[in-house]
Scaffold this motif. Structure first.
Motif, PDB file in Angstrom:
ATOM      1  N   UNK A  86      14.276   8.935 -12.447  1.00 32.58           N
ATOM      2  CA  UNK A  86      15.536   9.443 -13.018  1.00 32.58           C
ATOM      3  C   UNK A  86      15.449  10.522 -13.887  1.00 32.58           C
ATOM      4  N   UNK A  87      14.010  10.661 -14.476  1.00 32.94           N
ATOM      5  CA  UNK A  87      13.711  11.543 -15.390  1.00 32.94           C
ATOM      6  C   UNK A  87      13.090  12.929 -14.623  1.00 32.94           C
ATOM      7  N   UNK A  88      12.871  12.720 -13.181  1.00 33.85           N
ATOM      8  CA  UNK A  88      12.591  13.764 -12.592  1.00 33.85           C
ATOM      9  C   UNK A  88      11.034  13.605 -12.525  1.00 33.85           C
ATOM     10  N   UNK A  89      10.461  12.466 -12.605  1.00 39.08           N
ATOM     11  CA  UNK A  89       8.905  12.128 -12.735  1.00 39.08           C
ATOM     12  C   UNK A  89       8.533  11.092 -11.556  1.00 39.08           C
ATOM     13  N   UNK A  90       7.620  11.539 -10.568  1.00 40.71           N
ATOM     14  CA  UNK A  90       7.032  10.476  -9.689  1.00 40.71           C
ATOM     15  C   UNK A  90       5.670  10.016 -10.310  1.00 40.71           C
ATOM     16  N   UNK A  91       5.879   8.810 -10.756  1.00 43.39           N
ATOM     17  CA  UNK A  91       4.590   8.200 -11.460  1.00 43.39           C
ATOM     18  C   UNK A  91       4.181   6.763 -11.075  1.00 43.39           C
ATOM     19  N   UNK A  92       3.114   6.210 -11.433  1.00 40.15           N
ATOM     20  CA  UNK A  92       2.641   5.186 -11.132  1.00 40.15           C
ATOM     21  C   UNK A  92       1.492   4.902 -10.268  1.00 40.15           C
ATOM     22  N   UNK A  93       0.877   3.723  -9.843  1.00 35.67           N
ATOM     23  CA  UNK A  93      -0.243   3.456  -8.984  1.00 35.67           C
ATOM     24  C   UNK A  93       0.063   3.023  -7.914  1.00 35.67           C
ATOM     25  N   UNK A  97      -3.988  16.446  -2.541  1.00 33.95           N
ATOM     26  CA  UNK A  97      -2.800  17.308  -2.415  1.00 33.95           C
ATOM     27  C   UNK A  97      -1.823  16.578  -3.122  1.00 33.95           C
ATOM     28  N   UNK A  98      -1.525  15.063  -2.766  1.00 31.97           N
ATOM     29  CA  UNK A  98      -0.333  14.410  -3.591  1.00 31.97           C
ATOM     30  C   UNK A  98      -0.364  14.453  -5.097  1.00 31.97           C
ATOM     31  N   UNK A  99      -1.584  14.569  -5.534  1.00 37.77           N
ATOM     32  CA  UNK A  99      -1.568  14.573  -7.082  1.00 37.77           C
ATOM     33  C   UNK A  99      -1.536  15.929  -7.670  1.00 37.77           C
ATOM     34  N   UNK A 100      -1.764  16.948  -6.647  1.00 37.16           N
ATOM     35  CA  UNK A 100      -1.158  18.196  -7.252  1.00 37.16           C
ATOM     36  C   UNK A 100       0.193  18.087  -7.278  1.00 37.16           C
ATOM     37  N   UNK A 101       1.067  17.841  -6.414  1.00 40.33           N
ATOM     38  CA  UNK A 101       2.364  17.571  -6.406  1.00 40.33           C
ATOM     39  C   UNK A 101       2.971  16.495  -7.419  1.00 40.33           C
ATOM     40  N   UNK A 102       2.305  15.380  -7.700  1.00 44.04           N
ATOM     41  CA  UNK A 102       2.842  14.399  -8.514  1.00 44.04           C
ATOM     42  C   UNK A 102       1.530  13.934  -9.310  1.00 44.04           C
ATOM     43  N   UNK A 103       1.420  14.796 -10.515  1.00 49.75           N
ATOM     44  CA  UNK A 103       0.123  14.592 -11.256  1.00 49.75           C
ATOM     45  C   UNK A 103       0.111  13.402 -12.094  1.00 49.75           C
ATOM     46  N   UNK A 104       1.032  12.347 -12.026  1.00 55.29           N
ATOM     47  CA  UNK A 104       1.399  11.344 -13.006  1.00 55.29           C
ATOM     48  C   UNK A 104       0.829  10.052 -11.865  1.00 55.29           C
ATOM     49  N   UNK A 105       0.433  10.392 -10.628  1.00 57.31           N
ATOM     50  CA  UNK A 105       0.276   9.310  -9.845  1.00 57.31           C
ATOM     51  C   UNK A 105      -1.221   8.796  -9.817  1.00 57.31           C
ATOM     52  N   UNK A 106      -1.587   7.725  -9.757  1.00 53.12           N
ATOM     53  CA  UNK A 106      -2.950   7.210  -9.559  1.00 53.12           C
ATOM     54  C   UNK A 106      -2.928   6.217  -8.382  1.00 53.12           C
ATOM     55  N   UNK A 140      -0.026  -5.893   2.966  1.00 55.45           N
ATOM     56  CA  UNK A 140       1.603  -5.208   2.754  1.00 55.45           C
ATOM     57  C   UNK A 140       2.543  -6.097   2.780  1.00 55.45           C
ATOM     58  N   UNK A 141       2.307  -7.141   3.711  1.00 54.55           N
ATOM     59  CA  UNK A 141       3.486  -8.031   3.927  1.00 54.55           C
ATOM     60  C   UNK A 141       3.712  -8.694   2.342  1.00 54.55           C
ATOM     61  N   UNK A 142       2.404  -9.437   1.766  1.00 52.72           N
ATOM     62  CA  UNK A 142       2.457 -10.058   0.390  1.00 52.72           C
ATOM     63  C   UNK A 142       2.670  -9.413  -0.575  1.00 52.72           C
ATOM     64  N   UNK A 143       2.638  -7.943  -0.547  1.00 49.20           N
ATOM     65  CA  UNK A 143       2.882  -6.933  -1.683  1.00 49.20           C
ATOM     66  C   UNK A 143       1.462  -6.652  -2.325  1.00 49.20           C
ATOM     67  N   UNK A 144       0.342  -7.053  -2.032  1.00 51.77           N
ATOM     68  CA  UNK A 144      -0.876  -6.785  -2.465  1.00 51.77           C
ATOM     69  C   UNK A 144      -1.133  -5.001  -2.254  1.00 51.77           C
ATOM     70  N   UNK A 145      -0.403  -4.686  -1.309  1.00 47.33           N
ATOM     71  CA  UNK A 145      -0.656  -3.120  -1.030  1.00 47.33           C
ATOM     72  C   UNK A 145       0.849  -2.678  -0.964  1.00 47.33           C
ATOM     73  N   UNK A 146       0.882  -1.390  -1.341  1.00 46.16           N
ATOM     74  CA  UNK A 146       2.221  -0.721  -1.116  1.00 46.16           C
ATOM     75  C   UNK A 146       2.329  -0.191   0.323  1.00 46.16           C
ATOM     76  N   UNK A 147       1.176   0.357   0.899  1.00 46.08           N
ATOM     77  CA  UNK A 147       1.239   0.933   2.094  1.00 46.08           C
ATOM     78  C   UNK A 147      -0.292   0.893   2.619  1.00 46.08           C
ATOM     79  N   UNK A 148      -0.528   1.163   3.877  1.00 43.54           N
ATOM     80  CA  UNK A 148      -1.718   1.164   4.475  1.00 43.54           C
ATOM     81  C   UNK A 148      -1.792   1.701   5.798  1.00 43.54           C
ATOM     82  N   UNK A 149      -3.069   2.544   6.044  1.00 44.33           N
ATOM     83  CA  UNK A 149      -2.972   3.058   7.371  1.00 44.33           C
ATOM     84  C   UNK A 149      -3.651   2.146   8.433  1.00 44.33           C
ATOM     85  N   UNK A 150      -2.964   2.059   9.573  1.00 47.26           N
ATOM     86  CA  UNK A 150      -3.142   1.176  10.705  1.00 47.26           C
ATOM     87  C   UNK A 150      -3.190   1.860  11.849  1.00 47.26           C
TER      88      UNK A 150
END
Length: 330
Positions: free
Chosen positions: A85-92, A112-121, A136-146
């Motif tokens: 809402x503040x125009x910032x994409x952040x978090x882990x 590349x992603x952190x160059x676009x969104x420097x507040x992201x870890x 992914x199903x349990x919420x331990x991961x936000x997303x994953x390569x499969x």
């Protein structure tokens, strides 16, 4: 200590180790222990069993694990929405990955992603096929390569068709051919990963007239490459695994071509954070621009990426057999 104590407790439960938790979260061991004790004091019961080898959940800890994970995930989503809402994409971003993707793609993707969104870890989590799905199903991961196909409950964005190729000794007579058909190699001695790690290879071998002789089975891909280089037989392998090899061998494509389809998976869009949505959009843009390279069969086209569908990939088409839970990703 607020909500932070729950995140610390969750990480301790997931790692099973106070020292590792402290390292991952950049806390002192005393700080982690204090947070865990605070959660146990609030619950009124012991939630972890301490031992010299680490920590394990008690029955009460197991009962509270999923509610605490949901609370931590909801808190992360709330923080990310407020930042957006503040125009910032952040978090882990907790990203599941496997060997070939980690070595070939992850450094440039994160940069590349952190160059676009420097507040992201980023928190990188390695896993096999079953572990990635569960994470992914349990919420331990936000997303994953499969690799495709993924279970129906997950959203899947195809990114790259990775050709399956034949590795053979440099002086082998079949090196005279530009491409190899099943009939060319089905009588040759093969070197394969141990059973359970050879899903993609076995799917290709189902197209052979008969099962080829397997001379050796080894624990890792580097050992398989070394044996092929030494002249002990042939193998099948995803092309991405060959990028940094130090071994000498010949490589030939299959005819007809065979692929594994690599993509990024998550829960449905309405259940994931804005950070995860932005990251998956970023990967789709990279794929559209050819960042992941051109395979023999080309990139998935835009319609496939947008619909989450693709043509059948022979080497992974039976991946979802519920009787087989031994799949590994390389």
């Amino acid at each position: 200590m607020g909500l932070n104590k729950y995140e610390i407790f969750l990480k301790a439960a997931e790692t099973g180790n106070i020292t590792k938790t402290a390292e991952l979260l950049h806390y002192t061991q005393a700080g982690v222990s204090h947070a865990v004790n605070a959660v146990e004091k609030e619950a009124g019961v012991a939630l972890l069993v301490r031992s010299p080898s680490g920590v394990t959940l008690t029955a009460s800890g197991l009962r509270l694990l999923e509610p605490i994970r949901a609370l931590v995930n909801d808190s992360r989503r709330l923080s990310q929405v407020m930042e957006e809402m503040k125009g910032v994409v952040s978090g882990t971003l907790r990203l599941g990955t496997f060997t070939s993707v980690s070595s070939m793609w992850i450094p440039s993707i994160i940069r590349g992603f952190r160059a676009k969104y420097p507040e992201v870890e980023f928190e990188l989590l390695a896993g096999d096929f079953d572990g990635m799905n569960e994470g992914i199903l349990s919420g331990k991961m936000d997303c994953g390569f499969l690799t495709a196909p993924v279970i129906p409950r997950l959203r899947f964005v195809p990114l790259y068709r990775d050709p399956m190729v034949v590795l053979l000794p440099e002086n082998h007579p079949l090196t005279a051919k530009k491409a190899l058909r099943p009939a060319d190699i089905e009588n040759e001695p093969f070197i394969l990963p141990v059973e359970g790690n050879d899903t993609e290879e076995q799917e290709i071998m189902k197209t052979f007239a008969h099962k080829p002789p397997v001379r050796y089975r080894l624990n890792d891909d580097l050992s398989v490459m070394a044996m092929v280089s030494g002249g002990f037989g042939l193998t099948l392998m995803p092309e991405m695994l060959l990028a940094h090899t130090r071994f000498s061998f010949a490589v030939r494509p299959m005819e007809p071509p065979a692929y594994r389809l690599i993509g990024i998976a998550s829960l449905p869009e309405e259940r994931i954070s804005l950070l995860t949505i932005r990251f998956m959009e970023y990967l789709a843009e990279l794929a559209a621009d050819g960042m992941f390279g051109k395979s023999a069969g080309g990139q998935p086209d835009r319609a496939e990426r947008e619909s989450g569908t693709s043509k059948p990939i022979e080497c992974v088409k039976n991946r979802l057999n519920p009787a087989d839970n031994s799949d590994k990703i390389k």
